[in-house]
Scaffold this motif. Structure first.
Motif, PDB file in Angstrom:
ATOM      1  N   GLU A  15       0.750  -1.235  -0.158  1.00 38.12           N
ATOM      2  CA  GLU A  15       0.099   0.084  -0.186  1.00 38.12           C
ATOM      3  C   GLU A  15       0.906   1.477   0.091  1.00 38.12           C
ATOM      4  O   GLU A  15       0.164   2.350  -0.004  1.00 38.12           O
ATOM      5  N   LEU A  16       2.253   1.325   0.200  1.00 37.94           N
ATOM      6  CA  LEU A  16       2.947   2.448   0.138  1.00 37.94           C
ATOM      7  C   LEU A  16       3.834   2.378  -1.261  1.00 37.94           C
ATOM      8  O   LEU A  16       4.658   3.572  -1.560  1.00 37.94           O
ATOM      9  N   ILE A  17       3.732   1.609  -2.121  1.00 32.19           N
ATOM     10  CA  ILE A  17       4.393   1.791  -3.180  1.00 32.19           C
ATOM     11  C   ILE A  17       4.482   3.009  -3.887  1.00 32.19           C
ATOM     12  O   ILE A  17       5.391   3.503  -4.636  1.00 32.19           O
ATOM     13  N   SER A  65       7.729  -4.817  -5.431  1.00 29.60           N
ATOM     14  CA  SER A  65       7.332  -6.169  -4.631  1.00 29.60           C
ATOM     15  C   SER A  65       8.598  -6.767  -4.216  1.00 29.60           C
ATOM     16  O   SER A  65       8.588  -7.348  -3.400  1.00 29.60           O
ATOM     17  N   GLN A  66       9.834  -6.747  -5.052  1.00 24.29           N
ATOM     18  CA  GLN A  66      11.010  -7.478  -4.757  1.00 24.29           C
ATOM     19  C   GLN A  66      11.880  -6.949  -3.527  1.00 24.29           C
ATOM     20  O   GLN A  66      12.758  -7.491  -3.003  1.00 24.29           O
ATOM     21  N   TYR A  67      11.207  -5.603  -3.095  1.00 22.95           N
ATOM     22  CA  TYR A  67      11.730  -5.074  -1.703  1.00 22.95           C
ATOM     23  C   TYR A  67      10.852  -5.230  -0.703  1.00 22.95           C
ATOM     24  O   TYR A  67      11.405  -4.753   0.541  1.00 22.95           O
ATOM     25  N   ILE A  68       9.894  -5.901  -0.712  1.00 25.65           N
ATOM     26  CA  ILE A  68       9.088  -6.280   0.377  1.00 25.65           C
ATOM     27  C   ILE A  68       9.289  -7.644   1.110  1.00 25.65           C
ATOM     28  O   ILE A  68       9.191  -8.457   0.481  1.00 25.65           O
ATOM     29  N   LEU A  75      13.591  -1.565   1.226  1.00 25.72           N
ATOM     30  CA  LEU A  75      13.175  -0.255   1.018  1.00 25.72           C
ATOM     31  C   LEU A  75      12.465   0.470   2.218  1.00 25.72           C
ATOM     32  O   LEU A  75      11.470  -0.103   2.821  1.00 25.72           O
ATOM     33  N   PHE A  76      12.916   1.520   2.744  1.00 19.42           N
ATOM     34  CA  PHE A  76      12.321   2.139   3.900  1.00 19.42           C
ATOM     35  C   PHE A  76      11.819   3.576   3.433  1.00 19.42           C
ATOM     36  O   PHE A  76      12.596   4.271   2.886  1.00 19.42           O
ATOM     37  N   LEU A  77      10.607   3.919   3.789  1.00 17.10           N
ATOM     38  CA  LEU A  77      10.236   5.368   3.500  1.00 17.10           C
ATOM     39  C   LEU A  77       9.905   5.976   5.000  1.00 17.10           C
ATOM     40  O   LEU A  77       9.676   5.705   5.925  1.00 17.10           O
ATOM     41  N   ALA A  78      10.455   7.446   4.825  1.00 23.39           N
ATOM     42  CA  ALA A  78      10.095   8.462   5.889  1.00 23.39           C
ATOM     43  C   ALA A  78       8.996   9.186   5.673  1.00 23.39           C
ATOM     44  O   ALA A  78       8.812   9.519   4.729  1.00 23.39           O
ATOM     45  N   TYR A  79       8.071   9.255   6.719  1.00 25.27           N
ATOM     46  CA  TYR A  79       6.843  10.058   6.710  1.00 25.27           C
ATOM     47  C   TYR A  79       6.792  10.868   7.747  1.00 25.27           C
ATOM     48  O   TYR A  79       7.263  10.685   8.916  1.00 25.27           O
ATOM     49  N   MET A  80       6.202  12.015   7.569  1.00 24.48           N
ATOM     50  CA  MET A  80       5.969  13.168   8.604  1.00 24.48           C
ATOM     51  C   MET A  80       4.575  13.563   8.220  1.00 24.48           C
ATOM     52  O   MET A  80       4.101  13.870   7.171  1.00 24.48           O
ATOM     53  N   CYS A  84       5.034  11.135   2.525  1.00 20.89           N
ATOM     54  CA  CYS A  84       6.159  10.734   2.241  1.00 20.89           C
ATOM     55  C   CYS A  84       7.411  11.769   2.132  1.00 20.89           C
ATOM     56  O   CYS A  84       7.298  12.333   1.381  1.00 20.89           O
ATOM     57  N   ILE A  85       8.500  11.912   2.867  1.00 24.14           N
ATOM     58  CA  ILE A  85       9.312  12.856   2.642  1.00 24.14           C
ATOM     59  C   ILE A  85      10.852  12.212   2.511  1.00 24.14           C
ATOM     60  O   ILE A  85      11.699  13.185   2.332  1.00 24.14           O
ATOM     61  N   GLY A  86      10.950  10.925   2.438  1.00 27.53           N
ATOM     62  CA  GLY A  86      12.207  10.581   2.233  1.00 27.53           C
ATOM     63  C   GLY A  86      12.301   8.683   2.006  1.00 27.53           C
ATOM     64  O   GLY A  86      11.128   8.301   2.272  1.00 27.53           O
ATOM     65  N   GLN A  87      13.416   8.311   1.407  1.00 28.06           N
ATOM     66  CA  GLN A  87      13.549   7.083   1.227  1.00 28.06           C
ATOM     67  C   GLN A  87      14.973   6.618   1.146  1.00 28.06           C
ATOM     68  O   GLN A  87      15.681   7.298   0.853  1.00 28.06           O
TER      69      GLN A  87
END
Length: 181
Positions: A15-17, A65-68, A75-80, A84-87
């Motif tokens: 759901e974050l892709i 999907s290869q990163y899940i 793959l990590f995502l930064a949220y505020m 989404c503000i970074g990866q």
């Protein structure tokens, strides 16, 4: 950023892709890092350009999907505030390093600590897998990124003057390393 603005770092989920390429903002190219190798040690100097320009890499179109839920890549995502503000995108490399394929922060959040948090997350991921350090590459004309890596404890470990031969604007690819204790 106020105290109510907490940064949350999340591993990639289906759901974050759609958020992945939101962090692909332009960046300023304002100088070049010029390396030198003498007596077995790398050193460098900075050369500032007369004019700055904005560069934006093309969006990555990978099979996300290869990163899940993978052992050898993530793959990590930064949220505020749900934005989404970074990866950071990492993989186990053949040399027992965590190779950072990509790190990006939205323009308006650069300098706020998001990149450092993402690198810390990558370091935790790497240490959990028994890796010996982290590595990445940057072009010599991305002086802002080079300064950031130095500030985060990376050292210059090598250069390649041919890798980007197809691109007349890039003289040298720089290889950065951070060894774990």
């Amino acid at each position: 950023m106020g105290s109510e603005d907490k940064i949350v770092i999340s591993p990639l989920k289906d759901e974050l892709i759609d958020d992945i390429n939101q962090t692909n903002d332009s960046f300023k190219v304002f100088g070049r890092l010029v390396p030198s190798f003498q007596s077995g040690k790398w050193s460098f100097e900075e050369k500032l350009f007369d004019e700055t320009k904005d560069i934006r890499f093309p969006d990555d179109n990978l099979d996300w999907s290869q990163y899940i839920n993978q052992e050898d890549k993530a793959l990590f995502l930064a949220y505020m505030n749900n934005t989404c503000i970074g990866q950071i995108r990492v993989m186990k490399d053949w040399n027992r390093f965590c190779y950072i394929e990509n790190i990006a922060t939205k323009k308006e959040y650069r300098g706020s600590g998001v990149g450092k948090l993402l690198l810390n997350k990558a370091e935790d991921w790497a240490k959990q897998r028994g890796l010996i350090g982290m590595s990445l590459e940057a072009q010599d004309d991305n002086l802002g990124a080079c300064r950031f890596y130095l500030k985060q404890g990376f050292i210059l470990g090598g250069v390649d003057t041919l890798k980007q031969s197809y691109n007349p604007n890039i003289e040298t690819t720089l290889y950065w390393y951070k060894l774990f204790n």
